[in-house]
Design an enzyme around this catalytic site. Structure first.
Site, PDB file in Angstrom:
ATOM      1  N   THR A 114      47.181  45.804  39.620  1.00 27.81           N
ATOM      2  CA  THR A 114      47.326  45.438  38.214  1.00 27.81           C
ATOM      3  C   THR A 114      47.557  46.638  37.304  1.00 27.81           C
ATOM      4  OG1 THR A 114      44.939  45.543  37.885  1.00 27.81           O
ATOM      5  CG2 THR A 114      45.867  43.392  38.489  1.00 27.81           C
ATOM      6  N   LYS A 115      47.311  47.843  37.821  1.00 31.44           N
ATOM      7  CA  LYS A 115      47.449  49.068  37.019  1.00 31.44           C
ATOM      8  C   LYS A 115      48.241  50.097  37.806  1.00 31.44           C
ATOM      9  CE  LYS A 115      43.015  48.344  34.786  1.00 31.44           C
ATOM     10  NZ  LYS A 115      41.657  48.809  34.610  1.00 31.44           N
ATOM     11  N   HIS A 156      56.352  41.876  53.049  1.00 31.07           N
ATOM     12  CA  HIS A 156      55.591  40.656  52.755  1.00 31.07           C
ATOM     13  C   HIS A 156      54.852  40.763  51.423  1.00 31.07           C
ATOM     14  CE1 HIS A 156      56.429  39.626  56.903  1.00 31.07           C
ATOM     15  NE2 HIS A 156      55.891  40.769  57.277  1.00 31.07           N
ATOM     16  N   ARG A 163      41.565  48.777  43.442  1.00 28.79           N
ATOM     17  CA  ARG A 163      40.795  49.873  42.854  1.00 28.79           C
ATOM     18  C   ARG A 163      40.971  51.110  43.722  1.00 28.79           C
ATOM     19  NH1 ARG A 163      38.347  47.725  38.709  1.00 28.79           N
ATOM     20  NH2 ARG A 163      37.366  45.695  38.810  1.00 28.79           N
TER      21      ARG A 163
END
Length: 107
Positions: free
Chosen positions: A55-56, A16, A70
């Protein structure tokens, strides 16, 4: 169901989630109900918290979560904090597993 773009390297578990072009998911990595941004690499032995946006790059042996995702802790720290919540039932026969869980979940 997951959307995994052509050419991505996925060795772990993806459910998902959206994995765009240029991403790499390592061995024994779990990504569920999350989005991984283009070009991000998730290392081996990683847990990505549900509904996270990664994102990283995520190094191996890490736990990440959030929007944006994070670092939370290492896999070893996660295990130490949660080891009392894990049940050793993976290779048990069905009847033995049922008995074990009924005994331990009633506490």
């Amino acid at each position: 169901n997951a959307f995994v773009a052509e050419g991505c390297e996925v060795y772990g578990s993806v459910r998902h989630s959206v994995i765009p072009v240029g991403c790499s998911i390592g061995k024994i990595a779990g990504v569920e109900d999350s989005v991984v941004m283009p070009g991000v690499t998730i290392g081996d032995n990683v847990i990505v918290g549900t509904a996270s946006i990664v994102t990283k790059d995520v190094p191996s042996n890490s736990v990440v979560a959030g929007v944006p995702a994070r670092f939370i802790c290492t896999i070893d720290e996660f295990y130490k904090k949660n080891k009392n919540n894990f049940y050793p039932t993976l290779k048990m026969p069905a009847e033995e597993k049922k008995k074990y869980l009924l005994e331990h979940l009633d506490k």
